[in-house]
Design a protein around this motif. Structure first.
Motif, PDB file in Angstrom:
ATOM      1  N   ILE A  63       0.793  -1.099  -0.132  1.00 33.52           N
ATOM      2  CA  ILE A  63       0.013  -0.135   0.031  1.00 33.52           C
ATOM      3  C   ILE A  63       0.847   1.108   0.086  1.00 33.52           C
ATOM      4  N   VAL A  64       1.846   1.166   0.809  1.00 33.37           N
ATOM      5  CA  VAL A  64       2.582   2.511   1.031  1.00 33.37           C
ATOM      6  C   VAL A  64       3.512   2.807  -0.189  1.00 33.37           C
ATOM      7  N   ASN A  65       3.889   1.837  -0.816  1.00 30.97           N
ATOM      8  CA  ASN A  65       4.716   1.774  -2.085  1.00 30.97           C
ATOM      9  C   ASN A  65       4.021   2.045  -3.335  1.00 30.97           C
ATOM     10  N   GLY A  66       2.610   2.584  -2.961  1.00 27.64           N
ATOM     11  CA  GLY A  66       1.831   2.839  -4.180  1.00 27.64           C
ATOM     12  C   GLY A  66       2.040   4.331  -4.257  1.00 27.64           C
ATOM     13  N   LYS A  67       1.275   4.914  -5.054  1.00 31.08           N
ATOM     14  CA  LYS A  67       1.343   6.442  -5.528  1.00 31.08           C
ATOM     15  C   LYS A  67       0.805   7.159  -4.404  1.00 31.08           C
ATOM     16  N   PRO A  68       1.734   8.166  -4.079  1.00 30.64           N
ATOM     17  CA  PRO A  68       1.337   8.963  -2.628  1.00 30.64           C
ATOM     18  C   PRO A  68       0.276   9.876  -2.838  1.00 30.64           C
ATOM     19  N   ASP A  69      -1.019   9.717  -2.777  1.00 33.12           N
ATOM     20  CA  ASP A  69      -2.051  10.271  -3.004  1.00 33.12           C
ATOM     21  C   ASP A  69      -3.245  10.027  -1.993  1.00 33.12           C
ATOM     22  N   ASP A  70      -4.246  10.736  -2.102  1.00 38.75           N
ATOM     23  CA  ASP A  70      -5.243  10.660  -1.074  1.00 38.75           C
ATOM     24  C   ASP A  70      -5.727   9.252  -1.059  1.00 38.75           C
ATOM     25  N   THR A  71      -5.809   8.544  -2.305  1.00 37.06           N
ATOM     26  CA  THR A  71      -6.171   7.119  -2.206  1.00 37.06           C
ATOM     27  C   THR A  71      -5.577   6.232  -1.397  1.00 37.06           C
ATOM     28  N   MET A  72      -3.878   6.495  -1.331  1.00 36.28           N
ATOM     29  CA  MET A  72      -3.176   5.603  -0.636  1.00 36.28           C
ATOM     30  C   MET A  72      -3.436   5.898   0.890  1.00 36.28           C
ATOM     31  N   LEU A  73      -3.719   7.288   1.224  1.00 34.52           N
ATOM     32  CA  LEU A  73      -3.980   7.545   2.644  1.00 34.52           C
ATOM     33  C   LEU A  73      -5.187   6.872   3.209  1.00 34.52           C
ATOM     34  N   THR A  74      -6.251   6.841   2.476  1.00 36.43           N
ATOM     35  CA  THR A  74      -7.538   6.242   2.696  1.00 36.43           C
ATOM     36  C   THR A  74      -7.246   4.658   2.894  1.00 36.43           C
ATOM     37  N   LYS A  75      -6.378   4.118   1.999  1.00 37.65           N
ATOM     38  CA  LYS A  75      -6.194   2.744   2.138  1.00 37.65           C
ATOM     39  C   LYS A  75      -5.589   2.427   3.359  1.00 37.65           C
ATOM     40  N   VAL A  76      -4.518   3.219   4.167  1.00 35.14           N
ATOM     41  CA  VAL A  76      -3.755   3.110   4.850  1.00 35.14           C
ATOM     42  C   VAL A  76      -4.420   3.051   6.277  1.00 35.14           C
ATOM     43  N   GLN A  77      -5.427   4.131   6.334  1.00 32.25           N
ATOM     44  CA  GLN A  77      -6.299   4.557   7.300  1.00 32.25           C
ATOM     45  C   GLN A  77      -7.203   3.014   7.561  1.00 32.25           C
ATOM     46  N   SER A  78      -7.613   2.910   6.399  1.00 28.43           N
ATOM     47  CA  SER A  78      -8.460   1.288   6.429  1.00 28.43           C
ATOM     48  C   SER A  78      -7.722  -0.042   6.904  1.00 28.43           C
ATOM     49  N   PHE A  79      -6.436  -0.093   6.331  1.00 26.10           N
ATOM     50  CA  PHE A  79      -5.572  -1.188   6.664  1.00 26.10           C
ATOM     51  C   PHE A  79      -5.656  -1.051   8.414  1.00 26.10           C
ATOM     52  N   PHE A  80      -5.103  -0.112   8.961  1.00 23.20           N
ATOM     53  CA  PHE A  80      -4.979  -0.090  10.430  1.00 23.20           C
ATOM     54  C   PHE A  80      -6.315  -0.414  10.999  1.00 23.20           C
ATOM     55  N   HIS A  81      -7.272   0.313  10.558  1.00 26.03           N
ATOM     56  CA  HIS A  81      -8.558   0.181  11.162  1.00 26.03           C
ATOM     57  C   HIS A  81      -8.943  -1.388  11.113  1.00 26.03           C
ATOM     58  N   ASN A  82      -8.824  -2.015  10.126  1.00 25.04           N
ATOM     59  CA  ASN A  82      -9.090  -3.273  10.002  1.00 25.04           C
ATOM     60  C   ASN A  82      -8.255  -4.222  10.893  1.00 25.04           C
ATOM     61  N   HIS A  83      -7.000  -3.952  11.074  1.00 24.61           N
ATOM     62  CA  HIS A  83      -6.227  -4.973  11.896  1.00 24.61           C
ATOM     63  C   HIS A  83      -5.865  -4.143  13.274  1.00 24.61           C
ATOM     64  N   ARG A  84      -6.872  -3.579  13.709  1.00 23.65           N
ATOM     65  CA  ARG A  84      -6.798  -2.653  14.933  1.00 23.65           C
ATOM     66  C   ARG A  84      -6.496  -3.771  16.258  1.00 23.65           C
ATOM     67  N   GLU A  85      -7.059  -4.958  16.080  1.00 19.09           N
ATOM     68  CA  GLU A  85      -7.002  -5.749  17.104  1.00 19.09           C
ATOM     69  C   GLU A  85      -5.410  -6.031  17.470  1.00 19.09           C
ATOM     70  N   LYS A  86      -4.778  -6.356  16.257  1.00 19.21           N
ATOM     71  CA  LYS A  86      -3.320  -6.746  16.440  1.00 19.21           C
ATOM     72  C   LYS A  86      -2.530  -5.637  16.928  1.00 19.21           C
ATOM     73  N   LEU A  87      -2.751  -4.364  16.689  1.00 25.41           N
ATOM     74  CA  LEU A  87      -2.026  -3.176  17.054  1.00 25.41           C
ATOM     75  C   LEU A  87      -2.201  -2.986  18.613  1.00 25.41           C
ATOM     76  N   LEU A  88      -3.517  -3.225  18.891  1.00 25.82           N
ATOM     77  CA  LEU A  88      -3.788  -2.917  20.611  1.00 25.82           C
ATOM     78  C   LEU A  88      -2.646  -3.321  21.389  1.00 25.82           C
ATOM     79  N   ALA A  89      -2.225  -4.641  21.043  1.00 27.53           N
ATOM     80  CA  ALA A  89      -1.485  -5.381  21.943  1.00 27.53           C
ATOM     81  C   ALA A  89       0.024  -4.601  22.253  1.00 27.53           C
TER      82      ALA A  89
END
Length: 551
Positions: A63-89
């Protein structure tokens, strides 16, 4: 007895949410909100790497190797939100969020908020401004500069004594130099040193909380029969702020040092004026004179508009009635207003202030004696009740005994926060154990793969060494037989021999090898005399081989 240096310990207790800006913010790339618990979990890159599996990390990398635009940022947001349980630890301790914030986050994370002209997308950045904190432990901190700035305003107002500004063109700096009768090295504030105040609150409750800052009109304005909103409210403007929560008694400890230069044998023209040497009690009196007036004026104004939390107002008024006012009057403690949204009145002198009031688009701003609106802490954007003012701070000077009434109010009425903190801690620990177990499995898997790769490398190396010891014809035979099964080797070699692949002595060596393969497999039958068709075929092959051996 007068000392050259006089030290005091200051104990700070927030009476309302306090936000002191840091120019830093939580962004969806470094925090997630557990919307079930209403908890903000922040994390750094190391925590993210620790919490994610190998495949997750590869997905994030793509995702982060993609084109640095708003689409990438929304994908990063969604990625962290979807994997939040793993990040909480591996995240930092949670910060509770106001009820409206978790629903706002859930609704907007990874989404485009609107499209502007020419199709340009505007994404929801969802930044939450951080309050000032200690970078070592991440806990909130009251910078001495903020405290000293608030004290300076009160001392200037005390000296000015409500006198109006004679020259309206006089600059703020000139006014301060005039009141303090000095510039830079003769500024009397150089005699006052206020240290940063570190966090001393109890660990069983969160130190901070995330709230909305919303704008509300001070006076009702009716136009065409309708109650007007402030410009910010009408435009749905708000801020997301991390604030120090008013749930801890004496949760910050700092220092005050006063320098008395009157005993110094130095050219007095190079020192602040002798009558501008303040004691701690002088400072307390000036602060109380200035800020208590603002406090009651604001409290009464907000009560008239029914903006405030009724229980907070009741508790504050009872505290003042039952002893806190007397302690303030005695100079044992003083009130300050610090941080963002303290209000223009807390930053300007009485009877001098001239506050810029912005008008509508295209209209020139006006200058008034007081602001038209307040910024208030809210649980949701649209709230008009149950709000709190920002920035009120009680400062106790060398307290010997706790103020039990204040302590009881702040610390006995929030069992729900203690329970919330305990639940989040248990959840975070369980997730961390699961994550560590997953990490252990991944590590073992990685180690096994490394071992297999090493074994393969050693096998290939041994094979290369074995091939190096073979003669050219033996290597040729090895390469020729690689595609075939073991039981086919004699037949395949004989076919190749008959096709003329090898000649002369090489042909004899191949024939000997074929003979050995046939003998070992029980196929060597040159003397067979029977009629079995299969054995007759084997006899014919044996004789062909013999023909090469006899040449």
């Amino acid at each position: 007895m007068t000392h050259f240096l006089n030290h005091y310990t200051l104990k700070y207790t927030p009476l309302s949410p306090i936000h002191i800006g840091t120019d830093e913010s939580y962004e969806p790339g470094n925090y997630v909100i557990d919307d079930e618990a209403g908890a903000l979990y922040s994390f750094d890159s190391q925590a993210a790497l620790a919490g994610l599996s190998d495949s997750n990390r590869q997905q994030l990398l793509s995702i982060v190797n993609g084109k640095p635009d708003d689409t990438m940022l929304t994908k990063v947001q969604s990625f962290f939100h979807n994997h939040r349980e793993k990040l909480l630890a591996f995240a930092k301790p949670p910060v509770p969020t106001a009820g409206g914030i978790k629903s706002l986050y859930r609704k907007r994370i990874g989404q485009t908020s609107q499209h502007e002209g020419q199709g340009r997308r505007v994404i929801n950045k969802l930044e939450i401004d951080r309050t000032f904190y200690n970078p070592v432990d991440g806990l909130p901190l009251l910078p001495g500069s903020s405290i000293k700035g608030a004290i300076r305003t009160a001392l200037l107002d005390d000296i000015n004594d409500n006198k109006p500004l004679i020259d309206r063109k006089q600059s703020n700096q000139k006014l301060q130099e005039s009141l303090f009768e000095g510039k830079f090295h003769t500024d009397p504030m150089r005699l006052i040193s206020v240290g940063d105040a570190g966090w001393q609150g109890k660990a069983d409750k969160p130190a901070c909380q995330v709230q909305f800052a919303v704008n509300r009109k001070r006076k009702p304005v009716i136009k065409n029969g309708k109650l007007l909103q402030s410009q910010a409210e009408a435009s749905n403007l708000y801020q997301l702020l991390e604030c120090v929560a008013p749930h801890h008694y004496q949760c910050f400890t700092g220092s005050l040092t006063l320098l008395d230069t009157q005993s110094v044998s130095q050219d007095q023209r190079k020192l602040p004026k002798p009558h501008l040497h303040w004691t701690a009690q002088d400072i307390a009196k000036a602060c109380n004179d200035f800020y208590m007036g603002l406090f009651w004026k604001e409290l009464n104004g907000m009560k008239e508009r029914d903006y405030l939390q009724a229980d907070w107002v009741k508790q504050i008024e009872q505290l003042m009635d039952k002893g806190l006012s007397q302690r303030l009057h005695n100079g044992e403690a003083f009130l300050l207003r610090v941080g963002r949204h303290s209000g223009a009145e807390a930053l300007t002198l009485n009877n001098v202030r001239n506050i810029k009031i912005m008008q509508g688009r295209g209209e020139r701003p006006k200058w008034e004696k007081q602001p038209k609106t307040w910024w208030l802490a809210a649980d949701d954007i649209g709230n008009r009740n149950n709000l709190l003012p920002f920035g009120w701070l009680l400062v106790e000077i060398d307290p010997k005994t706790p103020d039990s009434q204040l302590q009881n109010w702040l610390e006995q009425g929030n069992q729900d926060l203690i329970d919330w903190m305990r639940r989040q801690s248990v959840k975070q620990n369980e997730l961390k154990q699961q994550a560590e177990l997953r990490q252990q499995h991944e590590k073992e898997k990685q180690l096994a793969e490394q071992q297999r790769a090493e074994e393969m490398r050693l096998q290939q190396e041994a094979e290369q060494q074995r091939l190096a010891t073979l003669s050219p014809i033996d290597r040729d035979v090895e390469e020729f037989l690689k595609p075939f099964q073991q039981q086919e080797h004699d037949t395949r070699l004989l076919q190749a021999l008959e096709s003329g692949r090898w000649q002369g002595e090489d042909a004899k060596r191949i024939a000997q090898k074929i003979k050995k393969l046939m003998v070992d497999a029980g196929k060597w039958l040159p003397d067979f005399e029977g009629t079995n068709k299969q054995k007759v075929k084997l006899k014919q092959r044996s004789l062909k081989v013999l023909s090469y051996l006899q040449d």
